[in-house]
Design an enzyme around this catalytic site. Structure first.
Site, PDB file in Angstrom:
ATOM      1  N   TYR A  36       0.846  -1.216   0.091  1.00 53.25           N
ATOM      2  CA  TYR A  36       0.052   0.066  -0.071  1.00 53.25           C
ATOM      3  C   TYR A  36       0.730   1.116   0.130  1.00 53.25           C
ATOM      4  O   TYR A  36       0.700   2.005  -0.901  1.00 53.25           O
ATOM      5  CB  TYR A  36      -0.901  -0.036   1.233  1.00 53.25           C
ATOM      6  CG  TYR A  36      -1.816   1.368   1.443  1.00 53.25           C
ATOM      7  CD1 TYR A  36      -2.272   1.969   0.632  1.00 53.25           C
ATOM      8  CD2 TYR A  36      -1.923   1.887   2.905  1.00 53.25           C
ATOM      9  CE1 TYR A  36      -3.062   3.174   0.808  1.00 53.25           C
ATOM     10  CE2 TYR A  36      -2.354   2.802   3.233  1.00 53.25           C
ATOM     11  CZ  TYR A  36      -3.075   3.584   2.193  1.00 53.25           C
ATOM     12  OH  TYR A  36      -3.542   4.602   2.592  1.00 53.25           O
ATOM     13  N   PHE A  40       9.653  -0.917   3.079  1.00 57.32           N
ATOM     14  CA  PHE A  40       8.412  -1.057   3.386  1.00 57.32           C
ATOM     15  C   PHE A  40       7.835  -2.258   3.607  1.00 57.32           C
ATOM     16  O   PHE A  40       6.373  -2.746   3.431  1.00 57.32           O
ATOM     17  CB  PHE A  40       7.587  -0.414   2.218  1.00 57.32           C
ATOM     18  CG  PHE A  40       7.627   1.141   2.076  1.00 57.32           C
ATOM     19  CD1 PHE A  40       7.024   1.990   2.648  1.00 57.32           C
ATOM     20  CD2 PHE A  40       8.619   1.378   0.940  1.00 57.32           C
ATOM     21  CE1 PHE A  40       7.207   3.160   2.365  1.00 57.32           C
ATOM     22  CE2 PHE A  40       8.867   2.711   0.822  1.00 57.32           C
ATOM     23  CZ  PHE A  40       8.186   3.747   1.663  1.00 57.32           C
ATOM     24  N   ASN A  55      10.653 -11.476  10.166  1.00 61.79           N
ATOM     25  CA  ASN A  55      10.488 -10.616   9.033  1.00 61.79           C
ATOM     26  C   ASN A  55      10.871  -9.191   9.212  1.00 61.79           C
ATOM     27  O   ASN A  55      11.569  -8.424   8.624  1.00 61.79           O
ATOM     28  CB  ASN A  55       9.012 -10.739   8.313  1.00 61.79           C
ATOM     29  CG  ASN A  55       9.043  -9.941   6.944  1.00 61.79           C
ATOM     30  OD1 ASN A  55       9.922 -10.153   6.242  1.00 61.79           O
ATOM     31  ND2 ASN A  55       8.345  -9.103   6.915  1.00 61.79           N
ATOM     32  N   SER A  73       6.781   3.268  13.319  1.00 61.18           N
ATOM     33  CA  SER A  73       5.412   3.301  13.636  1.00 61.18           C
ATOM     34  C   SER A  73       4.901   4.143  14.898  1.00 61.18           C
ATOM     35  O   SER A  73       5.894   4.011  15.662  1.00 61.18           O
ATOM     36  CB  SER A  73       4.786   1.893  13.515  1.00 61.18           C
ATOM     37  OG  SER A  73       3.433   1.996  14.091  1.00 61.18           O
ATOM     38  N   TYR A 110       4.224  -6.125  17.356  1.00 58.76           N
ATOM     39  CA  TYR A 110       4.579  -5.108  16.009  1.00 58.76           C
ATOM     40  C   TYR A 110       5.224  -3.996  16.552  1.00 58.76           C
ATOM     41  O   TYR A 110       6.526  -3.725  15.847  1.00 58.76           O
ATOM     42  CB  TYR A 110       3.125  -4.798  15.576  1.00 58.76           C
ATOM     43  CG  TYR A 110       3.362  -3.678  14.276  1.00 58.76           C
ATOM     44  CD1 TYR A 110       4.059  -4.174  13.140  1.00 58.76           C
ATOM     45  CD2 TYR A 110       2.814  -2.520  14.727  1.00 58.76           C
ATOM     46  CE1 TYR A 110       4.011  -3.245  12.101  1.00 58.76           C
ATOM     47  CE2 TYR A 110       3.232  -1.411  13.706  1.00 58.76           C
ATOM     48  CZ  TYR A 110       3.721  -1.895  12.473  1.00 58.76           C
ATOM     49  OH  TYR A 110       3.669  -0.822  11.501  1.00 58.76           O
ATOM     50  N   LYS A 135       9.257  -2.768  15.366  1.00 54.51           N
ATOM     51  CA  LYS A 135       9.746  -1.400  15.117  1.00 54.51           C
ATOM     52  C   LYS A 135      10.737  -0.730  15.835  1.00 54.51           C
ATOM     53  O   LYS A 135      11.660  -0.050  15.490  1.00 54.51           O
ATOM     54  CB  LYS A 135       8.480  -0.640  14.709  1.00 54.51           C
ATOM     55  CG  LYS A 135       7.461  -1.120  13.605  1.00 54.51           C
ATOM     56  CD  LYS A 135       8.377  -0.818  12.330  1.00 54.51           C
ATOM     57  CE  LYS A 135       7.413  -1.790  11.286  1.00 54.51           C
ATOM     58  NZ  LYS A 135       8.139  -1.515   9.999  1.00 54.51           N
ATOM     59  N   ARG A 159     -11.142  -3.736  21.055  1.00 50.51           N
ATOM     60  CA  ARG A 159      -9.897  -4.661  20.152  1.00 50.51           C
ATOM     61  C   ARG A 159      -8.697  -4.579  21.177  1.00 50.51           C
ATOM     62  O   ARG A 159      -8.045  -3.507  21.650  1.00 50.51           O
ATOM     63  CB  ARG A 159      -9.906  -4.260  19.020  1.00 50.51           C
ATOM     64  CG  ARG A 159      -9.110  -4.922  18.136  1.00 50.51           C
ATOM     65  CD  ARG A 159      -8.928  -4.674  16.767  1.00 50.51           C
ATOM     66  NE  ARG A 159      -8.025  -3.450  16.535  1.00 50.51           N
ATOM     67  CZ  ARG A 159      -7.503  -2.841  15.463  1.00 50.51           C
ATOM     68  NH1 ARG A 159      -8.175  -3.081  14.394  1.00 50.51           N
ATOM     69  NH2 ARG A 159      -6.898  -1.660  15.388  1.00 50.51           N
TER      70      ARG A 159
HETATM   71  N1  UDP Z   1     -11.703   0.000  14.328  1.00 48.36           N
HETATM   72  C1  UDP Z   1     -13.089  -0.240  14.622  1.00 48.36           C
HETATM   73  N2  UDP Z   1     -13.722  -1.115  13.642  1.00 48.36           N
HETATM   74  C2  UDP Z   1     -12.882  -1.667  12.761  1.00 48.36           C
HETATM   75  C3  UDP Z   1     -11.747  -1.676  12.496  1.00 48.36           C
HETATM   76  C4  UDP Z   1     -10.976  -0.716  13.402  1.00 48.36           C
HETATM   77  O1  UDP Z   1     -13.804   0.335  15.465  1.00 48.36           O
HETATM   78  O2  UDP Z   1     -13.633  -2.556  11.905  1.00 48.36           O
HETATM   79  C5  UDP Z   1     -11.117   0.967  15.308  1.00 48.36           C
HETATM   80  C6  UDP Z   1      -9.585   0.437  15.898  1.00 48.36           C
HETATM   81  O3  UDP Z   1     -10.200  -0.209  17.324  1.00 48.36           O
HETATM   82  C7  UDP Z   1      -9.011   1.609  16.255  1.00 48.36           C
HETATM   83  C8  UDP Z   1      -9.397   2.634  15.005  1.00 48.36           C
HETATM   84  O4  UDP Z   1     -10.441   1.915  14.596  1.00 48.36           O
HETATM   85  O5  UDP Z   1      -9.367   2.300  17.484  1.00 48.36           O
HETATM   86  C9  UDP Z   1      -8.260   2.581  13.975  1.00 48.36           C
HETATM   87  O6  UDP Z   1      -7.968   1.136  13.656  1.00 48.36           O
HETATM   88  P1  UDP Z   1      -7.340   0.729  12.323  1.00 48.36           P
HETATM   89  O7  UDP Z   1      -7.031  -0.776  12.436  1.00 48.36           O
HETATM   90  O8  UDP Z   1      -7.456   1.401  11.405  1.00 48.36           O
HETATM   91  O9  UDP Z   1      -5.656   1.430  12.817  1.00 48.36           O
HETATM   92  P2  UDP Z   1      -4.574   0.998  13.926  1.00 48.36           P
HETATM   93  O10 UDP Z   1      -4.720   2.509  14.878  1.00 48.36           O
HETATM   94  O11 UDP Z   1      -4.915  -0.045  14.818  1.00 48.36           O
HETATM   95  O12 UDP Z   1      -3.182   1.251  13.519  1.00 48.36           O
END
Ligand code: UDP
Length: 327
Positions: A14, A75, A94, A119, A143, A147, A284
């Site tokens: 990407y 990347f 990796n 990151s 992850y 980094k 999550r």
């Molecule tokens: N998120 C969400 N629903 C989804 C995917 C992501 O609510 O289906 C939330 C996630 O919990 C985080 C934010 O969106 O708070 C950004 O998530 P993403 O995975 O895009 O990027 P991250 O911040 O994890 O790198």
């Protein structure tokens, strides 16, 4: 126009594919090196593509011997936080061991410049917002740890071997090139904006909000979204700065503005003109409540100017997703 040669490792992914397009447009010779494990050949908009793995040191030696490479941009990392917790072996191999191998091949061939995709995950749950580069790194997932480890290797390699690098700590990369020829494509997709837009396209039944009980203005997580071409322009400036003889540095790359998950969903409904189903779900694991960058260092030292707003991010991502709709 400059004719330096840049090896873009992970140029079929990407962010890498947007970088490749920009370097090519600026007149650089670009060589893409990618094993296509998560990248896609149709995202590579230049002719010079070598299918290869960075673990393959013999192949790397051949590439470095046969081409007069001035700098390497990397990347080619795995980027899924959840997966990194379930399968750390995959990530250490990796994202750390293979990068270490790549750096050693670079030293062997006297290649002095390295641009590294780091990151915001290196900060973990930062003690203050917006996040400045000097805050302690305290990653809370594998992850982010990978980094941080590479950042440490780079610091030592600069001191001992004079390898010049920029570590670019991305916040939330999003959006797509205006041409809609390239854009965000992951399999599986886990990121918020593409999932929201796929829901608008009816490719998914609904979008889940992961956590509504955070201590934020509307209870959902806040992130700093930055357009992929703004990221690419920062890489370009970081590399050119090293070419001018400046020191190795770490930079945050973000917009300095935070948006909640609910705000992203609402903006996406406005921009697409489509209403879709939203369901509140549990948190999550591994999600910090708020991540917002302070990017003044990049603004000042790189002369970096961001061109894209959140509206532009969602608009360009929407154009890309419509064009690449599952039929
Ligand atoms: N998120 C969400 N629903 C989804 C995917 C992501 O609510 O289906 C939330 C996630 O919990 C985080 C934010 O969106 O708070 C950004 O998530 P993403 O995975 O895009 O990027 P991250 O911040 O994890 O790198």
């Amino acid at each position: 126009m400059s004719k330096d040669t840049i090896l873009v490792v992970g140029g079929a992914g990407y962010i890498g594919s947007h970088m490749v397009k920009m370097l090519d447009e600026k007149g650089y010779n670009v060589i893409v090196y990618d094993n296509l494990s998560t990248g896609f050949e149709d995202l590579i908009l230049v002719d010079n593509f070598i299918k290869g793995d960075i673990a393959n040191t013999r192949k790397l030696d051949k590439v470095f011997s046969e081409n007069d490479i001035d700098a390497v941009m990397h990347f080619a990392a795995f980027t899924q936080v959840g997966e990194s917790m379930k399968n750390p072996q995959k990530y250490y191999k990796n994202n750390v061991v293979n990068v270490y191998k790549l750096l050693n091949r670079m030293l062997k061939h006297d290649i002095e410049y390295f641009i590294f995709s780091s990151s915001a995950a290196v900060y973990g749950e930062p003690e203050s917002i917006p996040i400045r580069e000097y805050l302690p790194r305290n990653p809370i997932n594998t992850y982010g740890k990978t980094k941080a480890m590479v950042e440490d290797i780079l610091e030592d390699y600069d001191r001992a071997y004079d390898l010049k690098y920029s570590s670019l700590r991305y916040f939330n990369a999003a959006g797509a090139d205006e041409s809609s020829k390239i854009g965000e494509k992951h399999d599986p997709e886990t990121h918020l904006i593409p999932l929201v837009l796929k829901t608008a396209l009816n490719e998914r039944e609904k979008i889940y909000i992961f956590g509504t009980d955070y201590k934020t203005k509307d209870g959902t997580c806040i992130r700093d979204y930055i357009h992929v071409n703004d990221l690419a322009s920062a890489h370009l400036k970081a590399m050119e700065r090293l070419f001018e003889g400046e020191s190795s540095e770490v930079f945050n790359l973000g917009s300095g503005k935070g948006y909640s998950v609910r705000e992203i969903i609402e903006k996406s409904k406005q921009i697409t003109g489509i209403d879709f189903e939203v369901e509140e779900a549990g948190r999550r694991p591994g999600d910090p409540p708020v991540l917002i960058a302070e990017s003044k260092k990049a603004d000042m030292l790189l002369g970096w100017q961001r061109k894209y707003s959140l509206e532009d991010i969602i608009r360009t991502a929407w154009q890309w997703h419509k064009r690449n709709q599952r039929s």
